[in-house]
Write an enzyme that holds these catalytic residues in place. Structure first.
Site, PDB file in Angstrom:
ATOM      1  N   PHE A  51       1.804  10.297  -3.428  1.00 46.79           N
ATOM      2  CA  PHE A  51       1.090  10.717  -2.216  1.00 46.79           C
ATOM      3  C   PHE A  51       2.202  11.125  -1.481  1.00 46.79           C
ATOM      4  O   PHE A  51       3.867   9.998  -2.126  1.00 46.79           O
ATOM      5  CB  PHE A  51       0.278  10.154  -1.652  1.00 46.79           C
ATOM      6  CG  PHE A  51      -0.840   9.403  -2.007  1.00 46.79           C
ATOM      7  CD1 PHE A  51      -1.597  10.410  -1.268  1.00 46.79           C
ATOM      8  CD2 PHE A  51      -1.078   8.948  -2.696  1.00 46.79           C
ATOM      9  CE1 PHE A  51      -2.728  10.557  -1.253  1.00 46.79           C
ATOM     10  CE2 PHE A  51      -2.637   9.102  -3.692  1.00 46.79           C
ATOM     11  CZ  PHE A  51      -3.791  10.107  -2.329  1.00 46.79           C
ATOM     12  N   LEU A 100       2.537   1.526  -3.619  1.00 41.52           N
ATOM     13  CA  LEU A 100       1.269   2.132  -4.163  1.00 41.52           C
ATOM     14  C   LEU A 100       1.086   3.644  -4.038  1.00 41.52           C
ATOM     15  O   LEU A 100       0.995   4.103  -5.203  1.00 41.52           O
ATOM     16  CB  LEU A 100       0.427   1.369  -3.560  1.00 41.52           C
ATOM     17  CG  LEU A 100      -1.259   1.799  -4.569  1.00 41.52           C
ATOM     18  CD1 LEU A 100      -1.401   1.636  -6.396  1.00 41.52           C
ATOM     19  CD2 LEU A 100      -2.618   0.943  -4.141  1.00 41.52           C
ATOM     20  N   TYR A 101       1.006   4.132  -2.528  1.00 39.61           N
ATOM     21  CA  TYR A 101       0.365   5.469  -2.432  1.00 39.61           C
ATOM     22  C   TYR A 101       1.600   6.597  -2.746  1.00 39.61           C
ATOM     23  O   TYR A 101       1.155   7.120  -3.654  1.00 39.61           O
ATOM     24  CB  TYR A 101       0.554   5.799  -0.693  1.00 39.61           C
ATOM     25  CG  TYR A 101      -0.858   4.731  -0.552  1.00 39.61           C
ATOM     26  CD1 TYR A 101      -2.064   5.279  -1.069  1.00 39.61           C
ATOM     27  CD2 TYR A 101      -0.571   3.913   1.079  1.00 39.61           C
ATOM     28  CE1 TYR A 101      -3.169   4.227  -1.138  1.00 39.61           C
ATOM     29  CE2 TYR A 101      -1.647   3.975   1.240  1.00 39.61           C
ATOM     30  CZ  TYR A 101      -3.096   3.293   0.366  1.00 39.61           C
ATOM     31  OH  TYR A 101      -4.503   2.710   0.462  1.00 39.61           O
ATOM     32  N   ARG A 102       2.898   5.975  -3.000  1.00 40.23           N
ATOM     33  CA  ARG A 102       3.968   6.314  -3.556  1.00 40.23           C
ATOM     34  C   ARG A 102       3.936   6.766  -5.376  1.00 40.23           C
ATOM     35  O   ARG A 102       3.988   7.734  -5.922  1.00 40.23           O
ATOM     36  CB  ARG A 102       5.334   5.884  -2.967  1.00 40.23           C
ATOM     37  CG  ARG A 102       5.577   5.686  -1.827  1.00 40.23           C
ATOM     38  CD  ARG A 102       6.742   6.386  -0.936  1.00 40.23           C
ATOM     39  NE  ARG A 102       7.394   6.371   0.401  1.00 40.23           N
ATOM     40  CZ  ARG A 102       7.291   5.254   1.304  1.00 40.23           C
ATOM     41  NH1 ARG A 102       7.154   3.499   0.966  1.00 40.23           N
ATOM     42  NH2 ARG A 102       7.729   5.825   2.347  1.00 40.23           N
ATOM     43  N   ALA A 140       0.733  -1.172  -0.182  1.00 39.63           N
ATOM     44  CA  ALA A 140      -0.148   0.138  -0.229  1.00 39.63           C
ATOM     45  C   ALA A 140       0.899   0.827   0.094  1.00 39.63           C
ATOM     46  O   ALA A 140       0.871   2.453  -0.827  1.00 39.63           O
ATOM     47  CB  ALA A 140      -0.752  -0.386   1.448  1.00 39.63           C
TER      48      ALA A 140
END
Length: 184
Positions: free
Chosen positions: A155, A149-151, A146
């Protein structure tokens, strides 16, 4: 092929049993926390500009979901995290991230369907077309899929090692300006 389907607050609450099943499979929380989590989710559906996406099999089985809403003062997560960011980075930084934010409350994919791009599609779908300037969320402060993914979606870490009041787990608070980075 897994399809994403938008659902409003009423349909979301009608599907809470399936949502909790997916949440339980993905997160493996203690059983005694499930009724409280269900109550929190039901309450979230009452927040301004609530948006939900279901990830479904061709037969209509929910195998993933995500939802968010416009963050506002008086919402527990919003108030706690904004105050924490203001204490660590200053009121101006907190205001820049939280004055007009989409708060992504939950993104979960059943373990049998993880690693297939569903989580990425859920995050992108929730952020697409939103009027807010930023999107913010919390995730376990560990090197998880997760976090990766966000990076990849743009994010950045706003705070690490954040422990919610009454809790013990460490979270990262992450944010991105909207729209998200284009797909790579």
């Amino acid at each position: 092929m897994i399809e994403l389907r938008r659902a409003g607050a009423e349909e979301f609450t009608a599907e809470l049993d399936a949502v909790i099943d997916t949440y339980t499979a993905a997160m493996r929380p203690p059983v005694e926390q499930l009724s409280g989590r269900q109550s929190i989710m039901r309450n979230h559906a009452t927040f301004p500009d609530f948006a939900c996406l279901f990830a479904e099999t061709p037969g209509g089985q929910i195998v993933g979901f995500g939802y968010g809403f416009h963050g506002a003062p008086g919402q527990w997560w919003h108030d706690v995290v904004r105050r924490g960011l203001a204490e660590r980075a200053g009121a101006g930084v907190a205001a820049a991230w939280f004055e007009n934010a989409l708060e992504i409350a939950e993104i979960h994919v059943h373990p049998g369907y993880q690693g297939k791009g569903i989580g990425r599609r859920l995050v992108r779908g929730l952020c697409e077309g939103r009027a807010e300037r930023t999107a913010v969320l919390s995730t376990h402060d560990q090197p998880t899929a997760a976090r990766h993914l966000y990076r990849r979606l743009g994010f950045v870490d706003l705070m690490g090692m954040f422990v919610f009041p009454g809790g013990y787990e460490r979270y990262a608070i992450v944010g991105s300006t909207l729209p998200l980075l284009p797909p790579d």
